[in-house]
Write an enzyme that holds these catalytic residues in place. Structure first.
Site, short mmCIF file in Angstrom:
data_model
loop_
_atom_site.label_atom_id
_atom_site.label_comp_id
_atom_site.label_asym_id
_atom_site.label_seq_id
_atom_site.Cartn_x
_atom_site.Cartn_y
_atom_site.Cartn_z
CB CYS A 82 -0.89 -0.01 1.24
SG CYS A 82 -1.90 1.47 1.40
CB CYS A 85 -0.54 2.27 5.70
SG CYS A 85 -1.20 0.72 5.06
CB CYS A 134 -4.19 3.34 5.68
SG CYS A 134 -4.06 3.13 3.90
CB CYS A 156 -10.14 -4.45 -11.29
SG CYS A 156 -9.90 -3.24 -12.56
ZN ZN Z 1 -2.88 1.15 3.45
#
Ligand code: ZN
Length: 176
Positions: A82, A85, A134, A156
């Site tokens: 991510c 985060c 997050c 996706c």
């Molecule tokens: Zn995150």
């Protein structure tokens, strides 16, 4: 002659400067968050690029078949984290070519870090995919489309909100 040269230069520079939002690539795996990550809008705005902010925090969608997708297709073995985060979300092991123009995976690498929510916007009933740590908007998941993958699910995902860490480099780093 000078006019032709000037025109050629103008055309060349127009072609070579499209707005680029390449997928972040990091040589090092981010530290895994141990608790939920909560930040204010202003903090996210300061941390993310405008395009990442638009997608992750405002449920945006990146342009299909853009630079991010081209990079994604070229990437080898590695892990996708991510961009907000650092939570581990997907891996190249579950990546597949759905030809939809967005990075596609048939499963998350760490199911704990990925959550889903029913999304009724845009006149459709879809399942939104979010980072469970997050709450960043990542994309949508579609089921039963007939892909010959183990799950027949298509996560996706907007590559803009992922950070890719190639395996080889991660191994080099940990061997140091
Ligand atoms: Zn995150």
């Amino acid at each position: 002659m000078r006019i032709i040269l000037a025109l050629t230069l103008a055309v060349l520079s127009a072609c070579s400067s499209p707005a680029k939002e390449p997928m972040e690539t990091s040589p090092k795996a981010p530290k895994q968050p141990t608790a939920k990550v909560e930040k204010t809008d202003a903090e996210w705005k300061a941390q993310l690029t405008p395009e990442q902010y638009r997608i992750a925090r405002q449920d945006g969608t990146e342009r299909p078949n853009g630079d991010v997708y081209k990079q994604f297709k070229k990437q080898g073995a590695g892990t996708y984290y991510c961009a907000g985060c650092g939570a581990k979300l997907f891996s190249s092991k579950e990546k597949f070519d759905s030809r939809c123009g967005w990075p596609s995976f048939y499963d998350p690498a760490n199911a704990e870090n990925v959550k889903t929510k029913v999304d009724m916007t845009a006149g459709m009933v879809r399942t939104e995919v979010l980072c469970a740590v997050c709450d960043a908007h990542l994309g949508h998941v579609f089921t039963g489309e007939g892909f010959s993958t183990p799950t027949d699910k298509r996560y996706c995902i907007n590559g803009t909100v992922l950070t890719f860490v190639p395996d080889a480099q991660a191994e080099e780093k940990s061997a140091e």
